[in-house]
Scaffold this motif. Structure first.
Motif, PDB file in Angstrom:
ATOM      1  N   ALA A 140      63.320  59.188  42.641  1.00  0.00           N
ATOM      2  CA  ALA A 140      63.067  59.767  43.615  1.00  0.00           C
ATOM      3  C   ALA A 140      62.508  58.840  44.795  1.00  0.00           C
ATOM      4  N   ALA A 141      61.884  57.692  44.297  1.00  0.00           N
ATOM      5  CA  ALA A 141      60.984  56.874  45.116  1.00  0.00           C
ATOM      6  C   ALA A 141      61.728  55.759  45.825  1.00  0.00           C
ATOM      7  N   ASP A 142      61.424  55.159  46.852  1.00  0.00           N
ATOM      8  CA  ASP A 142      61.981  54.161  47.902  1.00  0.00           C
ATOM      9  C   ASP A 142      61.201  52.946  47.301  1.00  0.00           C
ATOM     10  N   SER A 143      60.059  53.052  46.836  1.00  0.00           N
ATOM     11  CA  SER A 143      59.255  51.845  46.547  1.00  0.00           C
ATOM     12  C   SER A 143      58.240  52.202  45.330  1.00  0.00           C
ATOM     13  N   VAL A 144      57.558  51.285  44.585  1.00  0.00           N
ATOM     14  CA  VAL A 144      56.707  51.416  43.423  1.00  0.00           C
ATOM     15  C   VAL A 144      55.471  50.629  43.905  1.00  0.00           C
ATOM     16  N   ILE A 145      54.392  51.225  43.615  1.00  0.00           N
ATOM     17  CA  ILE A 145      52.814  50.261  43.647  1.00  0.00           C
ATOM     18  C   ILE A 145      52.594  50.259  42.220  1.00  0.00           C
ATOM     19  N   ILE A 146      52.102  49.085  41.774  1.00  0.00           N
ATOM     20  CA  ILE A 146      51.746  48.846  40.376  1.00  0.00           C
ATOM     21  C   ILE A 146      50.392  48.478  40.450  1.00  0.00           C
ATOM     22  N   PRO A 147      49.407  49.415  39.987  1.00  0.00           N
ATOM     23  CA  PRO A 147      47.934  48.827  39.975  1.00  0.00           C
ATOM     24  C   PRO A 147      47.719  48.135  38.653  1.00  0.00           C
ATOM     25  N   VAL A 148      47.186  47.148  38.945  1.00  0.00           N
ATOM     26  CA  VAL A 148      46.779  46.225  37.872  1.00  0.00           C
ATOM     27  C   VAL A 148      45.246  45.949  37.647  1.00  0.00           C
ATOM     28  N   GLN A 149      44.761  46.487  36.506  1.00  0.00           N
ATOM     29  CA  GLN A 149      43.245  46.231  36.598  1.00  0.00           C
ATOM     30  C   GLN A 149      42.759  44.750  36.112  1.00  0.00           C
ATOM     31  N   CYS A 150      41.790  44.573  36.820  1.00  0.00           N
ATOM     32  CA  CYS A 150      41.379  43.004  36.485  1.00  0.00           C
ATOM     33  C   CYS A 150      40.544  43.037  35.266  1.00  0.00           C
ATOM     34  N   GLU A 151      41.232  42.994  34.226  1.00  0.00           N
ATOM     35  CA  GLU A 151      40.505  43.328  32.838  1.00  0.00           C
ATOM     36  C   GLU A 151      41.685  42.397  31.643  1.00  0.00           C
ATOM     37  N   TYR A 152      40.891  42.167  30.400  1.00  0.00           N
ATOM     38  CA  TYR A 152      41.783  41.691  29.747  1.00  0.00           C
ATOM     39  C   TYR A 152      43.004  42.581  29.228  1.00  0.00           C
ATOM     40  N   PHE A 153      44.073  41.886  29.060  1.00  0.00           N
ATOM     41  CA  PHE A 153      45.340  42.563  28.624  1.00  0.00           C
ATOM     42  C   PHE A 153      45.824  43.312  29.756  1.00  0.00           C
ATOM     43  N   ALA A 154      45.554  42.831  31.000  1.00  0.00           N
ATOM     44  CA  ALA A 154      46.139  43.276  32.310  1.00  0.00           C
ATOM     45  C   ALA A 154      47.532  43.220  32.364  1.00  0.00           C
ATOM     46  N   LEU A 155      48.054  42.225  31.923  1.00  0.00           N
ATOM     47  CA  LEU A 155      49.564  41.931  32.292  1.00  0.00           C
ATOM     48  C   LEU A 155      50.257  42.268  31.183  1.00  0.00           C
ATOM     49  N   LEU A 192      36.491  36.307  34.286  1.00  0.00           N
ATOM     50  CA  LEU A 192      37.650  37.113  33.694  1.00  0.00           C
ATOM     51  C   LEU A 192      38.368  37.452  34.762  1.00  0.00           C
ATOM     52  N   ALA A 193      37.737  38.448  35.554  1.00  0.00           N
ATOM     53  CA  ALA A 193      38.481  38.762  36.898  1.00  0.00           C
ATOM     54  C   ALA A 193      39.161  38.009  37.743  1.00  0.00           C
ATOM     55  N   ASN A 194      38.404  37.059  37.839  1.00  0.00           N
ATOM     56  CA  ASN A 194      38.912  35.830  38.822  1.00  0.00           C
ATOM     57  C   ASN A 194      40.153  35.178  38.202  1.00  0.00           C
ATOM     58  N   GLN A 195      40.207  34.887  36.987  1.00  0.00           N
ATOM     59  CA  GLN A 195      41.134  34.480  36.164  1.00  0.00           C
ATOM     60  C   GLN A 195      42.357  35.399  36.458  1.00  0.00           C
ATOM     61  N   ILE A 196      42.245  36.884  36.089  1.00  0.00           N
ATOM     62  CA  ILE A 196      43.540  37.489  36.289  1.00  0.00           C
ATOM     63  C   ILE A 196      43.929  37.747  37.541  1.00  0.00           C
ATOM     64  N   TYR A 197      43.164  37.724  38.690  1.00  0.00           N
ATOM     65  CA  TYR A 197      43.371  37.475  39.875  1.00  0.00           C
ATOM     66  C   TYR A 197      44.622  36.628  40.019  1.00  0.00           C
ATOM     67  N   GLU A 198      43.993  35.288  39.678  1.00  0.00           N
ATOM     68  CA  GLU A 198      44.677  34.153  40.134  1.00  0.00           C
ATOM     69  C   GLU A 198      46.297  34.244  39.109  1.00  0.00           C
ATOM     70  N   GLU A 199      46.104  34.665  38.129  1.00  0.00           N
ATOM     71  CA  GLU A 199      47.242  34.743  37.172  1.00  0.00           C
ATOM     72  C   GLU A 199      48.326  35.859  37.808  1.00  0.00           C
ATOM     73  N   VAL A 200      47.716  36.948  38.353  1.00  0.00           N
ATOM     74  CA  VAL A 200      48.545  37.767  38.820  1.00  0.00           C
ATOM     75  C   VAL A 200      49.175  37.337  40.220  1.00  0.00           C
ATOM     76  N   LYS A 201      48.481  36.468  41.141  1.00  0.00           N
ATOM     77  CA  LYS A 201      48.938  36.013  42.232  1.00  0.00           C
ATOM     78  C   LYS A 201      50.022  35.033  42.039  1.00  0.00           C
ATOM     79  N   ARG A 202      49.635  34.138  40.859  1.00  0.00           N
ATOM     80  CA  ARG A 202      50.823  33.159  40.521  1.00  0.00           C
ATOM     81  C   ARG A 202      51.964  33.762  40.129  1.00  0.00           C
ATOM     82  N   HIS A 203      51.931  34.828  39.277  1.00  0.00           N
ATOM     83  CA  HIS A 203      53.107  35.517  39.032  1.00  0.00           C
ATOM     84  C   HIS A 203      53.978  36.117  40.013  1.00  0.00           C
ATOM     85  N   PHE A 204      53.393  36.906  40.619  1.00  0.00           N
ATOM     86  CA  PHE A 204      54.148  37.988  41.770  1.00  0.00           C
ATOM     87  C   PHE A 204      53.835  37.336  43.142  1.00  0.00           C
TER      88      PHE A 204
END
Length: 254
Positions: A140-155, A192-204
């Protein structure tokens, strides 16, 4: 032009409902006409918006499976310009019942079709699963927002979600795009939160929203009062972050 956005992540506790409620309220505050569709049997977005779920005559379940007109399932909220289609625990059994329908993954799209054009944004709060109701939301959607929490196992599980989105896009909904990855529960003091932030930015990369939702007590407290954070405490960091997110989405969709 109306836009339908599904808020999806099959992982629980990542901030899907918090995002859905507060983004919907923020978009309405910025004078957009918004419909929040609660497609989670837990109905947390409904109760968080002040709907007494125990006294509901109709819910999304009745519209999807009971032949009730979707217009009879739209309720107003305390925020001008924001309506809600509430959920109910009955929705738990809908996955099985939908199997009896032809075009079972298109039921939600067809159900919402008569009212989508009445709104600038339709937000669908999905349950933490990749079941048939979530597939319906993606169709039904045109697009998707994917929330990612800045915690271990986030990805963890994101690749499975992206694969599901790819399948839906290929087979059922060629216009489906990723609106963005939203980093939630961010605490800048934690390495850890900063590491995950950087990792998500690098991936996406450019698919990551500039706005980051920090950990915020007021965001957690607001639903127990039956209101989104912006009505509970407009000056709270969580309220301001969701307003910034709403502005980012409006700019992106001009």
């Amino acid at each position: 032009m109306s836009k339908t956005i599904a808020i999806v992540n099959q992982k629980g506790g990542v901030g899907k409902t918090t995002t859905s409620m507060n983004l919907a309220a923020s978009l309405a505050t910025l004078e957009k006409k918004v419909l929040l569709v609660d497609a989670d049997p837990q109905a947390n977005a409904s109760s968080g918006m002040g709907v007494d779920v125990s006294k509901l005559e109709h819910s999304i379940y009745n519209a999807l499976l009971g032949g009730v007109d979707i217009r009879d399932v739209v309720y107003t909220t305390d925020i001008e310009g924001l309506d809600i289609v509430p959920s109910h625990i009955n929705l738990v059994g809908a996955e099985i019942e939908l199997l009896n329908f032809k075009n079972q993954e298109r039921i939600m799209k067809d159900t919402l079709a008569p009212i989508v054009a009445d709104y600038d944004f339709v937000l669908i709060d999905c349950s933490p699963s990749l079941g048939l109701i979530t597939v319906n939301a993606l169709t039904a959607a045109d697009s998707v927002i994917i929330p990612v929490q800045c915690e271990y196992f986030a990805l963890e599980g994101i690749s499975k979600l992206l694969n599901t989105i790819k399948i839906v896009k290929t087979r059922m909904n060629p216009r489906l795009e990723i609106e963005g990855f939203l980093l939630t529960m961010y605490d800048s003091r934690l390495r850890l939160a900063n590491q995950i932030y950087e990792e998500v930015k690098r991936h996406f990369r450019e698919l990551v929203f500039k706005t980051v939702i920090q950990r915020n007590v007021k965001l957690s407290e607001a639903p127990s009062h039956g209101v989104p954070a912006i009505l509970y405490d407009a000056d709270a960091a969580g309220s301001k972050a969701h307003l910034a997110l709403a502005q980012e989405i409006i700019e992106k969709n001009k």
